[in-house]
Design an enzyme around this catalytic site. Structure first.
Site, short mmCIF file in Angstrom:
data_model
loop_
_atom_site.label_atom_id
_atom_site.label_comp_id
_atom_site.label_asym_id
_atom_site.label_seq_id
_atom_site.Cartn_x
_atom_site.Cartn_y
_atom_site.Cartn_z
N GLU A 12 0.82 -1.34 -0.13
CA GLU A 12 0.13 0.12 0.00
C GLU A 12 0.86 1.26 -0.09
OE1 GLU A 12 -0.83 -2.43 2.06
OE2 GLU A 12 -2.92 -3.12 1.24
N HIS A 62 -9.70 -4.87 11.28
CA HIS A 62 -10.42 -4.91 9.90
C HIS A 62 -11.42 -3.81 10.10
CE1 HIS A 62 -7.56 -7.73 8.70
NE2 HIS A 62 -7.76 -7.69 7.61
#
Lengths: 462, 350
Positions: free
Chosen positions: A196, A265
């Site tokens: 990322e 998450h």
């Protein structure tokens, strides 16, 4: 002992699916690992494997059945041939067991929890000023709306491309980029490695050079790896260059809690990014807004954080059939008119708000719901206008309470609508804890309709 | 017996691990008279500009952090001599030399250092954050290593547009240890992006010597696991830099993907103006200055080859001093930005 085969959950957020095909028929011997059936969700088709041995004695849900709820018994396996004949009318007493699910995009192997909140009821929304009267409406999911927005903008402007993990050949981890590779090719729909920080930086560099990247994060939880490039490079370059060099880029992906994916998450980043000058932060609820806002975001010459929600991807809404449907960034929408209390929220928060509004209506409380749609720049005027009418405000967000978006709204109302407030602003937020895994605790950690109903009564002194 | 255990036979045949680089070192370029004089002029401008910056910092005219490029001039000068119009340049915070070599006006750079409205970023960027769209200079970045991913993105844009320009992405030995550098290396090679990674190894990451921070101190080898070729270059010799740059840029332009150049260089001053540089001896600095100063090397060659005489060089010196003095005059007399500038350039108004 006969065993019920249950409709399996194929992802953390799956609530129902289509029983596409039976690959076994009554009387067939079943071994553990045999593929029994195929199930289609809005994301993928998957195989259902048997766990138990025996004979398939009865099919309870015929193939082609749509909207089969998770955990519905779909077939019965008898332990042996005698059971198979004996069980014909006794499946009610059968011991239920979910089957194993074969290759799954998001499979955790665990049954999905019931969704925290039901889909929102249809509400008495005022006519949408952005949609001309008489416009033909088509029903589509948020997922399809987002895909169409990207496809339309990619057709319109060759400088627009999309990059991220699994966006191309896999068709998107959540299938939001479905079909884009086939239409636009590998030059413009780019699978990245799981890096990322690196690919966010490459996207920003490409934007500084004048391209218009759409960077998909599989979820915004993973964008924390990249937040330096988002904040220090994308958001600040225009200012640091004295206005010479902008960064026309969209960072998009699901944000906030999905279902049962726990602390790492399940985090809402709306407040984080809304703290940064140089960014615009957009977070739609409906499919129409998802489409119109994403198209506007791609055209915007500034860096945009576009926060989606995994639970909302499969939800269907009416979308206007307009050739080039744009929704302006920075404009909130009154999604439900009311006179007693204002609820301000956005994205999945709208489901809580509209459900609570329906509850409150039964008790004679008339709720106005504002869908913020853009968190930064915030449309304070629309909130203030509503509060002038109702004198009361409740904010809803799944994010943490401290320094949250609700806190910002409360502060703005203090300075801009103090004289109109008849009660303190109440913030309904995610609780001040990392997201727990256990179903009951997860439910407690998120906002609830009961909390909103109680808050509405509190601000109305009832 | 597992196959991996059968190694001893091949082990002996393996190349010695000490192989310095994965490509032979490129011999220095032969410079024409014009090239020698051009290199001399650019390096001298950077040197004098940085000396002036240091002086003005000491007088309180420049604030914040200020990282001088003195000693490293040959790197950016040689690289720029090998590049062409449209090639993108990006670097970290030790960036004044890169701007001058890219042709950005000394006045604009120095006025930015003093935070004045005529600065290249209207006084809003400062020493570490300056940009020029016109000169394809993309900053000027204050976060160590961030420019490596950004520079890879500039190369991505070149490839996307199908032109044959390259991205010259500069970073130091310190930044070379950042994770995003390797994420970028991986994608650059995977996608064959035209980026020359110029690692300016000046031997110290702030106050930490290379050997105390880096497990692999041969930075030209840092791309090996991604199959990116690299070589070590005498970064004090502008001809060596130019030759290596020619080779690396040609490699990228031809569509072969990225290339790494480790420039072995040295900064004479501290990491920033506020660094007393106690981590090395005066003798160490003096030795480099005496034996391998990049400007002295060119000067000596020019005189030896009679490309110019002392008087001609004095004239160049005077011209350069003039440019720097004018810039200093402008940077101290130009007003600060108007207070209304506080709220401009945050978003592009569409």
């Amino acid at each position: 002992m006969p065993v019920n085969i249950l409709m399996p959950a194929l992802s953390p957020t799956m609530e129902e699916g289509k029983l596409a095909k039976w690959l076994k028929k009554p009387g067939d011997a079943i071994k553990s690992g045999d593929v029994l059936a195929e199930i289609e969700t809005d994301k993928a088709t998957m195989e259902v494997e048997a766990v138990d041995e025996g004979v398939l004695s009865k099919i309870l849900v015929p193939e082609g059945t749509e909207n089969v709820k998770v955990n519905t018994p779909i077939a019965v396996i008898a332990g042996d041939v005698e059971d198979a004949t004996a069980s014909a009318g006794s499946e009610e007493r059968a011991e239920s067991a979910p089957p194993v699910v074969a290759p799954a995009a998001q499979s955790t192997g665990a049954p999905a929890s019931a969704p925290a909140i039901p889909a929102a009821p249809k509400s008495a929304a005022p006519a949408d000023a952005e949609i001309p009267a008489g416009t033909n409406m088509v029903t589509m999911t948020v997922r399809e709306a987002l895909r169409d927005a990207m496809a339309e903008e990619m057709r319109r402007d060759a400088d627009v491309f999309v990059m991220g993990e699994e966006v191309a050949e896999y068709q998107g981890a959540y299938k939001v980029t479905q079909g884009l590779l086939q239409e636009f090719g590998a030059k413009r729909v780019i699978d990245t490695p799981i890096t990322e920080h690196g690919f966010a930086g490459i996207g920003v560099g490409a934007a500084m050079a004048g391209l218009k990247p759409i960077v998909e994060f599989m979820t915004f939880n993973f964008a924390m790896q990249a937040i330096d490039q988002i904040v220090n490079s994308a958001a600040k370059t225009l200012y640091m260059s004295g206005g010479q060099m902008g960064c026309p880029i969209v960072f998009r992906g699901p944000n906030g809690a999905a279902a049962r994916v726990a602390a790492q998450h399940s985090q809402d980043y709306a407040a984080w990014y809304s703290n940064i000058p140089g960014l615009k932060v957009v977070s739609p609820y409906s499919a129409a807004d998802a489409k119109g806002l994403l198209k506007s975001a791609i055209r915007d010459p500034n860096p945009i954080i576009f926060l989606e929600n995994e639970i909302m991807y499969g939800q269907s809404f009416e979308v206007p059939e307009i050739a080039d449907y744009l929704v302006p960034i920075g404009k909130a929408k009154v999604a439900r008119s009311g006179k007693d209390v204002t609820i301000v929220t956005w994205s999945i928060g709208m489901r809580y708000a509209l459900n609570a509004a329906a509850e409150l209506e039964k008790e004679g409380i008339d709720v106005e719901v504002i869908d913020l749609r853009t968190i930064r720049p915030m449309d304070t005027a629309t909130i203030v206008e509503s509060v002038k009418k109702t004198g009361r405000c409740i904010t809803i967000e799944e994010g943490y309470p401290q320094s949250g978006v609700g806190a910002e709204i409360a502060a703005r109302l203090m300075t801009e609508a103090f004289d109109y407030l008849d009660a303190p602003v109440i913030r309904i937020t995610g609780k001040d804890v990392p997201m727990p895994y256990a179903a009951n605790l997860e439910k407690l950690a998120l906002p609830s309709i009961a909390e909103i109903v109680a808050a509405a009564k509190a601000v109305l002194y009832r | 017996m597992p196959a991996t255990r059968a190694a001893p036979a091949t082990k002996a045949a393996r190349k010695p691990a000490a192989a310095k680089t994965n490509l032979p070192v490129t011999p220095p370029a032969t410079f024409t008279k014009e090239q020698e004089l051009e290199a001399y002029r650019i390096m001298l401008l950077i040197r004098r500009f940085e000396e002036k910056s240091g002086q003005m910092y000491g007088m309180g005219l420049i604030g914040g952090f200020c990282h001088l490029y003195i000693g490293q001039e040959a790197v950016v000068t040689g690289m720029q001599m090998a590049s062409k119009e449209g090639d993108a340049v990006i670097t970290g915070y030790r960036d004044h030399g890169h701007m001058l070599a890219c042709g950005m006006a000394a006045k604009g750079v120095l006025a930015e250092l003093t935070g004045r409205r005529g600065g290249l970023s209207k006084g809003k960027g400062g020493s570490m954050h300056m940009f020029s769209k016109e000169k394809h200079f993309y900053g000027g970045h204050g976060i160590v290593g961030a420019q490596v991913s950004l520079g890879t993105g500039l190369a991505f844009a070149h490839k996307y547009r199908g032109n044959d320009n390259v991205s010259l992405t500069y970073f130091g030995d310190g930044a070379s240890n950042q994770g995003q550098v390797y994420e970028s290396f991986n994608m650059a090679e995977l996608w064959k992006l035209p980026v020359v990674y110029v690692i300016e190894n000046n031997r110290y990451a702030m106050g930490t010597a290379v050997t105390r921070a880096s497990a692999q101190t041969d930075f030209s080898r840092r791309g090996i696991s991604f199959n990116i070729p690299g070589e070590q270059v005498d970064g004090m010799d502008v001809r060596a830099v130019k030759a290596a740059a020619d080779k690396a840029i040609a490699w990228c332009r031809a569509g072969n993907g990225p290339y790494i150049l480790e420039m072995q260089t040295y900064r004479y001053r501290g990491h920033s103006m506020s660094d007393p540089a106690k981590y090395r001896t005066r003798e160490e600095v003096q030795k480099v200055r005496d034996e391998s100063d990049p400007i002295e090397m060119v000067r000596n060659r020019i005189l030896a080859q009679k490309f110019a005489g002392e008087d001609d060089l004095k004239k160049i010196d005077a011209d350069v001093r003039n440019i720097v003095n004018e810039a200093a005059e402008f940077a101290t007399s130009d007003p600060e930005p108007d207070p209304s500038e506080l709220y401009t350039d945050i978003l592009v108004e569409s």
